[in-house]
Write a protein that holds these residues in place. Structure first.
Motif, short mmCIF file in Angstrom:
data_model
loop_
_atom_site.label_atom_id
_atom_site.label_comp_id
_atom_site.label_asym_id
_atom_site.label_seq_id
_atom_site.Cartn_x
_atom_site.Cartn_y
_atom_site.Cartn_z
N UNK A 41 0.89 -1.22 -0.05
CA UNK A 41 -0.02 0.08 0.29
C UNK A 41 0.76 1.32 0.13
N UNK A 42 1.78 1.12 0.90
CA UNK A 42 3.00 2.18 0.72
C UNK A 42 3.25 2.60 -0.68
N UNK A 43 3.92 1.51 -1.38
CA UNK A 43 4.39 1.62 -2.66
C UNK A 43 3.41 2.12 -3.56
N UNK A 44 2.02 1.58 -3.47
CA UNK A 44 0.90 2.03 -4.30
C UNK A 44 0.59 3.44 -4.29
N UNK A 45 1.05 4.00 -3.18
CA UNK A 45 0.63 5.31 -2.91
C UNK A 45 1.42 6.51 -3.85
N UNK A 46 2.68 6.06 -4.02
CA UNK A 46 3.72 6.64 -4.89
C UNK A 46 3.77 6.33 -6.29
N UNK A 47 3.53 5.02 -6.65
CA UNK A 47 3.74 4.75 -8.25
C UNK A 47 2.53 3.93 -8.54
N UNK A 48 2.25 3.98 -9.97
CA UNK A 48 0.86 3.46 -10.37
C UNK A 48 1.07 1.81 -10.46
N UNK A 49 -0.12 0.98 -10.42
CA UNK A 49 0.02 -0.18 -10.64
C UNK A 49 0.68 -0.69 -11.81
N UNK A 50 0.42 -0.05 -12.84
CA UNK A 50 1.45 -0.23 -14.14
C UNK A 50 2.81 -0.23 -13.81
N UNK A 51 3.37 0.72 -13.28
CA UNK A 51 4.71 0.97 -12.96
C UNK A 51 5.20 -0.07 -11.96
N UNK A 52 4.17 -0.37 -11.21
CA UNK A 52 4.76 -1.37 -10.07
C UNK A 52 4.73 -2.90 -10.56
N UNK A 53 4.13 -3.22 -11.71
CA UNK A 53 4.32 -4.33 -12.46
C UNK A 53 5.24 -4.36 -13.18
N UNK A 54 5.65 -3.18 -13.87
CA UNK A 54 7.04 -3.07 -14.67
C UNK A 54 8.11 -2.94 -13.88
N UNK A 55 8.22 -2.77 -12.59
CA UNK A 55 9.04 -2.73 -11.74
C UNK A 55 9.18 -4.06 -11.12
N UNK A 56 8.52 -4.81 -10.75
CA UNK A 56 8.54 -6.34 -10.75
C UNK A 56 9.06 -7.06 -11.76
N UNK A 57 8.52 -7.00 -12.73
CA UNK A 57 9.20 -7.49 -14.08
C UNK A 57 10.60 -7.21 -14.67
N UNK A 58 11.05 -6.11 -14.01
CA UNK A 58 12.45 -5.67 -14.18
C UNK A 58 13.49 -6.48 -13.43
N UNK A 59 13.05 -6.82 -12.15
CA UNK A 59 13.69 -7.80 -11.53
C UNK A 59 15.02 -6.88 -10.66
#
Length: 60
Positions: A41-59
């Motif tokens: 939830x902290x992370x979601x307040x700062x970046x979008x869901x799409x960016x979170x998914x991209x961050x996860x995929x980047x490794x």
């Protein structure tokens, strides 16, 4: 299970310490965390869901 829900479920230092993983379709989503953001939830307040998914995929 929706992919973003699986990504959220395995987020955090506790998940990393326990080497948590969940299956989402044919993909196994493994534990991850971003330093400075204790909860998903902290992370979601700062970046979008799409960016979170991209961050996860980047490794990173």
């Amino acid at each position: 299970m929706k992919r973003i829900k699986a990504i959220a479920e395995v987020y955090g230092q506790k998940a990393v310490k326990n080497n948590r993983a969940v299956k989402c379709g044919k993909e196994v989503v493994t534990a991850w965390a971003v330093i400075g953001f204790e909860t998903f939830e902290d992370l979601k307040r700062h970046i979008s869901i799409r960016d979170i998914e991209a961050l996860y995929d980047s490794g990173i």
